[in-house]
Design a protein around this motif. Structure first.
Motif, short mmCIF file in Angstrom:
data_model
loop_
_atom_site.label_atom_id
_atom_site.label_comp_id
_atom_site.label_asym_id
_atom_site.label_seq_id
_atom_site.Cartn_x
_atom_site.Cartn_y
_atom_site.Cartn_z
N LYS A 42 0.70 -1.23 -0.10
CA LYS A 42 0.33 0.19 -0.01
C LYS A 42 0.89 1.24 0.46
O LYS A 42 0.56 2.21 0.31
CB LYS A 42 -0.92 0.07 1.69
N PHE A 43 1.82 1.22 -0.33
CA PHE A 43 2.89 2.53 -0.47
C PHE A 43 3.65 1.89 -2.08
O PHE A 43 4.29 0.99 -2.17
CB PHE A 43 3.66 2.85 0.25
N GLY A 44 3.92 3.22 -2.52
CA GLY A 44 4.50 2.68 -4.19
C GLY A 44 5.24 4.44 -4.92
O GLY A 44 3.35 5.23 -4.26
N ARG A 45 5.59 4.10 -5.79
CA ARG A 45 5.63 6.04 -5.69
C ARG A 45 6.90 6.02 -7.31
O ARG A 45 8.17 5.12 -7.18
CB ARG A 45 6.94 7.14 -5.27
N ILE A 46 5.88 5.75 -8.83
CA ILE A 46 7.39 5.05 -9.78
C ILE A 46 7.69 7.09 -10.39
O ILE A 46 6.53 7.17 -10.74
CB ILE A 46 6.48 4.45 -10.91
N VAL A 47 8.30 7.17 -11.22
CA VAL A 47 8.37 9.26 -11.88
C VAL A 47 9.61 8.71 -12.57
O VAL A 47 10.38 7.77 -12.74
CB VAL A 47 9.22 9.60 -10.73
N CYS A 48 8.55 8.65 -13.76
CA CYS A 48 10.07 8.54 -15.51
C CYS A 48 9.36 9.67 -15.83
O CYS A 48 9.46 10.95 -15.54
CB CYS A 48 8.67 7.47 -16.16
N ILE A 49 11.40 9.56 -16.37
CA ILE A 49 11.64 10.76 -16.72
C ILE A 49 11.93 10.26 -17.92
O ILE A 49 12.45 9.64 -18.44
CB ILE A 49 13.49 11.18 -16.19
N THR A 50 10.84 11.47 -18.78
CA THR A 50 10.89 11.45 -20.30
C THR A 50 11.75 12.38 -20.96
O THR A 50 12.89 13.18 -20.70
CB THR A 50 9.43 11.44 -20.31
N SER A 51 11.35 13.85 -20.93
CA SER A 51 11.42 14.69 -22.09
C SER A 51 10.28 15.72 -22.38
O SER A 51 9.28 15.64 -22.33
CB SER A 51 12.07 14.49 -23.26
N ALA A 52 10.84 16.94 -22.32
CA ALA A 52 10.38 18.31 -23.14
C ALA A 52 9.11 18.34 -24.44
O ALA A 52 8.50 18.37 -24.72
CB ALA A 52 11.02 19.60 -22.74
N SER A 53 10.61 16.62 -24.76
CA SER A 53 10.18 17.28 -26.22
C SER A 53 8.51 15.51 -26.36
O SER A 53 8.19 16.19 -27.29
CB SER A 53 10.69 16.28 -27.02
N VAL A 54 8.04 15.52 -25.58
CA VAL A 54 6.87 14.70 -25.48
C VAL A 54 5.37 15.49 -25.67
O VAL A 54 4.58 15.34 -26.13
CB VAL A 54 6.26 14.13 -23.93
N LYS A 55 5.64 17.06 -24.58
CA LYS A 55 4.73 18.07 -25.31
C LYS A 55 5.25 19.06 -26.64
O LYS A 55 4.53 19.53 -26.98
CB LYS A 55 4.61 18.71 -24.03
N SER A 56 6.60 19.34 -27.08
CA SER A 56 6.90 19.61 -27.81
C SER A 56 8.02 19.50 -28.38
O SER A 56 9.21 19.55 -28.26
CB SER A 56 7.59 21.42 -27.04
N PRO A 57 7.60 18.38 -29.63
CA PRO A 57 8.94 18.11 -30.41
C PRO A 57 9.24 18.59 -31.15
O PRO A 57 9.90 20.18 -31.43
CB PRO A 57 7.72 17.20 -31.83
N THR A 58 10.74 18.20 -30.61
CA THR A 58 12.21 18.91 -30.98
C THR A 58 12.85 17.45 -31.87
O THR A 58 13.00 17.07 -32.61
CB THR A 58 12.86 18.84 -30.17
N PRO A 59 13.49 18.96 -33.61
CA PRO A 59 13.87 17.68 -34.46
C PRO A 59 15.46 17.56 -33.91
O PRO A 59 16.20 17.81 -33.35
CB PRO A 59 14.16 19.57 -35.12
#
Length: 259
Positions: free
Chosen positions: A131-148
């Motif tokens: 009854k306790f867990g924390r999962i944090v995934c480090i992704t990227s700002a490019s998920v919201k604003s794609p970058t070439p």
């Protein structure tokens, strides 16, 4: 603020440098036993020693590619229970999408989507039971604003976000949360590669590219890893139990959208 994490165990992937190291340091400062990981033993051991000196926390260092099942086994076996998982891995090299062959695409998907999903599968059952867990995934700002140049990275991380967004709703009843941190431009080793790629495309030198990049950020600076680590530690805290399935963008205001 007391984050309520004393005595918890956190596994932080790809944490010998940069943002992963900052997350591991903040979780250690909050009282967690921290399992850190990196491909190379020497810098990983150096990071472990530095975190121990700074925080007096127990730090377990396990070297190897987090995509390797044997390394995953070692990471999970390093403690009786994993309370916190911070998914992190190096993104694929910046490259024009026309130059990506099938092998490169599959490697990028494996590193930045399949591997973090596999780790979630391996730890989430115990989190639900306790009854306790924390999962944090480090992704990227490019998920919201794609970058070439980051097309493969963006695609893999969007896939991870979509997959785990549904999972987050399935385990929220057990006080297990899954969230995503989307870094913009932070002062890490990765940033130099971003500027080198931009400089090559624009026909300018990397310093000029870096200055132009900084000027486009409303905060007029690059992010510092320790402030990213603090955001990660808060999402792992007892105070963040009502936050799940969310993507937190840390980019100094660079993304111009409302949502």
């Amino acid at each position: 603020m007391d984050l309520g994490l004393r005595g918890r165990t956190a596994l932080v992937c790809a944490s010998s440098h940069g943002l992963g190291r900052a997350c591991a340091t903040e979780l250690a400062r909050a009282g967690c036993t921290v399992i850190i990981n990196g491909r190379e033993q020497a810098p990983l051991d150096e990071t472990a020693a530095a975190i121990r000196r700074e925080t007096n926390a127990t730090v377990i260092a396990i070297a190897g590619d987090v995509a390797d099942p044997a390394v995953q086994d070692a990471l999970i076996a390093a403690a009786p229970a994993i309370d916190i998982l911070v998914n992190n891995n190096g993104g694929p090299p910046l490259k024009d999408f026309r130059q990506l062959d099938s092998a490169a695409i599959h490697a990028g998907l494996d590193a930045n989507m399949v591997t973090p999903i596999t780790l979630v599968q391996r730890v989430i059952g115990g989190m639900v039971e306790r009854k306790f867990g924390r999962i944090v995934c480090i992704t990227s700002a490019s998920v919201k604003s794609p970058t070439p140049g980051l097309d493969l990275s963006s695609g893999a991380r969007v896939g991870l976000t979509g997959f785990l967004a549904g999972v987050a709703r399935q385990v929220a009843h057990a006080n297990v949360t899954i969230n995503f941190l989307l870094p913009g431009l932070f002062a890490t080793r990765r940033l130099a590669g971003v500027h080198a790629f931009a400089a090559q495309k624009a026909g300018i030198d990397p310093d000029t590219a870096a200055a132009a990049s900084r000027d486009r950020i409303p905060a007029k600076r690059f992010g510092e890893p320790d402030e990213f680590g603090a955001a990660c530690a808060f999402l792992c805290s007892v105070h963040a139990g009502y936050i799940t399935g969310q993507s937190l963008l840390l980019d100094g205001g660079a993304y111009p959208g409302i949502l």
